[in-house]
Design a protein around this motif. Structure first.
Motif, mmCIF file in Angstrom:
data_model
loop_
_atom_site.group_PDB
_atom_site.id
_atom_site.type_symbol
_atom_site.label_atom_id
_atom_site.label_comp_id
_atom_site.label_asym_id
_atom_site.label_seq_id
_atom_site.Cartn_x
_atom_site.Cartn_y
_atom_site.Cartn_z
ATOM 1 N N UNK A 1 0.818 -1.215 0.000
ATOM 2 C CA UNK A 1 0.000 0.000 0.000
ATOM 3 C C UNK A 1 0.848 1.259 0.000
ATOM 4 N N UNK A 2 2.005 1.230 0.660
ATOM 5 C CA UNK A 2 2.801 2.448 0.783
ATOM 6 C C UNK A 2 3.477 2.853 -0.520
ATOM 7 N N UNK B 1 12.111 -7.897 -15.611
ATOM 8 C CA UNK B 1 12.840 -6.644 -15.782
ATOM 9 C C UNK B 1 12.559 -6.028 -17.136
ATOM 10 N N UNK B 2 11.608 -6.620 -17.879
ATOM 11 C CA UNK B 2 11.339 -6.131 -19.228
ATOM 12 C C UNK B 2 10.341 -4.984 -19.250
ATOM 13 N N UNK B 3 9.735 -4.656 -18.124
ATOM 14 C CA UNK B 3 8.764 -3.568 -18.100
ATOM 15 C C UNK B 3 9.428 -2.217 -18.291
ATOM 16 N N UNK B 4 8.657 -1.281 -18.786
ATOM 17 C CA UNK B 4 9.182 0.066 -19.036
ATOM 18 C C UNK B 4 8.885 1.033 -17.901
ATOM 19 N N UNK B 5 7.976 0.676 -17.017
ATOM 20 C CA UNK B 5 7.594 1.599 -15.953
ATOM 21 C C UNK B 5 6.639 2.683 -16.414
ATOM 22 N N UNK B 6 6.034 2.490 -17.600
ATOM 23 C CA UNK B 6 5.118 3.498 -18.142
ATOM 24 C C UNK B 6 3.674 3.023 -18.206
ATOM 25 N N UNK B 7 3.432 1.726 -18.008
ATOM 26 C CA UNK B 7 2.083 1.199 -18.188
ATOM 27 C C UNK B 7 1.057 1.855 -17.303
ATOM 28 N N UNK B 8 1.314 1.918 -15.983
ATOM 29 C CA UNK B 8 0.347 2.531 -15.071
ATOM 30 C C UNK B 8 0.280 4.048 -15.259
ATOM 31 N N UNK B 9 1.422 4.662 -15.631
ATOM 32 C CA UNK B 9 1.404 6.111 -15.899
ATOM 33 C C UNK B 9 0.485 6.418 -17.075
ATOM 34 N N UNK B 10 0.564 5.590 -18.135
ATOM 35 C CA UNK B 10 -0.317 5.780 -19.297
ATOM 36 C C UNK B 10 -1.771 5.548 -18.893
ATOM 37 N N UNK B 11 -2.025 4.498 -18.127
ATOM 38 C CA UNK B 11 -3.392 4.191 -17.703
ATOM 39 C C UNK B 11 -3.970 5.315 -16.853
ATOM 40 N N UNK B 12 -3.161 5.852 -15.958
ATOM 41 C CA UNK B 12 -3.636 6.928 -15.082
ATOM 42 C C UNK B 12 -3.981 8.181 -15.878
ATOM 43 N N UNK B 13 -3.131 8.536 -16.848
ATOM 44 C CA UNK B 13 -3.415 9.726 -17.658
ATOM 45 C C UNK B 13 -4.639 9.511 -18.536
ATOM 46 N N UNK B 14 -4.778 8.304 -19.088
ATOM 47 C CA UNK B 14 -5.962 8.009 -19.902
ATOM 48 C C UNK B 14 -7.229 8.076 -19.062
ATOM 49 N N UNK B 15 -7.165 7.594 -17.815
ATOM 50 C CA UNK B 15 -8.325 7.667 -16.925
ATOM 51 C C UNK B 15 -8.692 9.114 -16.641
ATOM 52 N N UNK B 16 -7.702 9.982 -16.472
ATOM 53 C CA UNK B 16 -7.976 11.408 -16.248
ATOM 54 C C UNK B 16 -8.707 12.010 -17.441
ATOM 55 N N UNK C 1 2.973 5.790 -5.637
ATOM 56 C CA UNK C 1 4.078 6.083 -6.553
ATOM 57 C C UNK C 1 3.922 5.354 -7.884
ATOM 58 N N UNK C 2 3.029 4.376 -7.917
ATOM 59 C CA UNK C 2 2.952 3.490 -9.077
ATOM 60 C C UNK C 2 2.542 4.212 -10.360
ATOM 61 N N UNK C 3 1.857 5.360 -10.221
ATOM 62 C CA UNK C 3 1.405 6.075 -11.409
ATOM 63 C C UNK C 3 2.448 7.047 -11.938
ATOM 64 N N UNK C 4 3.610 7.120 -11.279
ATOM 65 C CA UNK C 4 4.686 7.982 -11.765
ATOM 66 C C UNK C 4 5.363 7.331 -12.969
ATOM 67 N N UNK C 5 5.891 8.144 -13.863
ATOM 68 C CA UNK C 5 6.565 7.627 -15.055
ATOM 69 C C UNK C 5 7.832 6.857 -14.672
ATOM 70 N N UNK C 6 8.036 5.736 -15.349
ATOM 71 C CA UNK C 6 9.236 4.908 -15.225
ATOM 72 C C UNK C 6 9.417 4.326 -13.817
ATOM 73 N N UNK C 7 8.299 4.192 -13.102
ATOM 74 C CA UNK C 7 8.395 3.564 -11.775
ATOM 75 C C UNK C 7 8.179 2.058 -11.925
#
Length: 443
Positions: free
Chosen positions: A375-376, A394-409, A380-386
């Motif tokens: 939970x803590x 290790x193949x993730x880019x760290x952008x998936x949740x950032x893209x999802x969060x912006x699309x939801x907005x 931070x999960x919606x930040x870019x490259x997190x």
């Protein structure tokens, strides 16, 4: 086509002044005509009465004393039988049936007459209508000439006053023009005219939004360049090793690593471009979107990816429902959430997609059996490259949740991360309002 406010106001005010001058002159003419008619009618009336008194005292009707009371008027004496006995200007004047009182004869170019009967005679005085109009016109022109003389003087004064009144606009223009492009500080409202305060507030709001957008862009470019530097450097090193390696097995292993690195860079670039397209300040065209059909399309698209890891991939979206929004944002939201769930779920795990609808909202829950997220760190999960510490790949880019969060907005939806509803993993919950028009949120 551009225009000058100063010139427009000047011509508007001068035109108004001219219209008022013409209107005032017309009223002056009408009033003068009315007053002149009253004055001359009174004079004709008195003249006829004086003539009647003269005839009463001099029944012989001699012409000499009658001529001495004439100037622009004509006096006539008629018999009861309609015979002209005397005219102050023979051959001139009205010749008509005689009726007592005032009357007009001959129209606007004729005569104004006053007739009365006295004893054995009918007495008449006449005055030309053209002379009355001429006098009224002269009075109106004399009243209008000073106003017409004032127009050019007034125009010059108005031009100067408009320049003084518009000076604050030029001051703001100079202030904005002299600013450094990097400075986005708001313009001062102190000492500004009330009429341009809304303009300054709008400019300040625009400067604030530009400042935020440029700041986000600078951070984004810095993060993107940092994230791209490592895989590109790794590819360069692998290519150098490939050139110096002669063993076929080692070269095949390096080629596989290079192919994997190229795929990772390709995906990273694709997601960077997707994130850039989902600018929160510029929403796409809104339309009615069948939510269940979009979910089904994403499910079918990513099913091979889940099958490659032997993941139990299920969908429960039987209830048809629609939202208002742009298709690009909705597709980016659903694809990245489902892709993240599959990517971070171990082999032989499970990923489920569930659509539920209530009276005022629709909810999509995407649940995986991956490592979950404490939970803590969810904030931070919606930040870019997190990337979470519990990520299995290790193949993730760290952008998936950032893209999802912006699309939801952009869709005015609410995205939350919760504990997995099956007891393990993570559940991403997206809530869409049904009644509201889902559009871009203000910055």
């Amino acid at each position: 086509m551009n225009f000058s406010i100063r010139k427009r106001l000047l011509w508007t005010m001068l035109s108004t002044l001219l219209v008022l001058a013409v209107g005032a002159s017309s009223v002056t003419y009408m009033r003068a005509r009315s007053d002149i008619n009253k004055l001359f009618d009174y004079e004709m009336e008195q003249m006829v009465y004086a003539l009647a008194m003269h005839i009463a005292s001099h029944p012989e009707l001699t012409e000499e004393p009658l001529l001495r009371i004439e100037h622009d008027f004509i006096t006539q004496v008629w018999s009861k039988t309609g015979k002209l006995l005397f005219s102050s200007k023979p051959g001139t004047g009205p010749v008509a049936a005689l009726e007592n009182g005032f009357s007009d004869y001959g129209g606007t170019t004729g005569w104004r007459t006053f007739t009365t009967g006295g004893g054995n005679y009918v007495l008449q005085a006449a005055h030309p209508q053209t002379l009355r109009r001429k006098l009224a016109t002269e009075i109106a022109l004399n009243a209008m000439l000073p106003i017409m003389a004032i127009v050019p003087i007034g125009g010059a004064l108005i031009w100067l006053m408009l320049g003084y009144g518009l000076a604050p606009l030029r001051s703001i223009a100079r202030e904005v023009e002299s600013r450094d492009p990097k400075v986005m500080l708001p313009l001062s409202l102190s000492g500004r005219p009330l009429e341009i305060t809304p303009l300054i507030r709008s400019l300040n709001d625009l400067l604030g939004r530009l400042d935020r957008a440029l700041k986000v862009e600078r951070e984004f470019i810095a993060d993107a360049s940092h994230e791209l530097r490592s895989p590109v450097t790794a590819l360069q090193l692998q290519l150098e090793l490939l050139e110096s390696t002669h063993s076929e097995s080692a070269r095949a292993e390096l080629i596989a690593d290079i192919r994997q690195g190229v795929n990772r860079v390709s995906r990273l670039i694709e997601q960077i471009l997707t994130l850039a397209r989902l600018d929160p300040d510029y929403g796409g065209p809104s339309e009615t979107l069948p939510l269940h059909e979009f979910i089904k399309a994403i499910y079918e698209e990513l099913q091979p990816q889940a099958a490659a890891k032997s993941i139990r991939f299920t969908l429960n979206a039987a209830s048809p429902t629609s939202i208002i929004g742009d298709a690009t944002s909705l597709r980016a939201l659903l694809r990245n959430l489902v892709d993240n769930a599959i990517r971070y779920t171990p082999a032989n795990g499970a990923v489920s997609i569930e659509l539920r609808t209530s009276d005022n909202s629709s909810e999509i829950a995407i649940t995986d059996s991956g490592p979950g997220m404490p939970e803590d760190v969810r904030c931070k999960a919606f930040a870019r490259f997190y990337r979470g510490n519990n990520a299995l790949e290790a193949t993730g880019t760290g952008l998936g949740l950032a893209i999802a969060h912006r699309a939801a907005e952009r869709l005015c939806a609410r995205l939350n991360l919760e504990d997995g509803r099956t007891g393990t993993g993570l559940t991403a919950v997206v809530t869409f309002p049904l009644e509201a028009d889902i559009r871009q949120k203000p910055a």
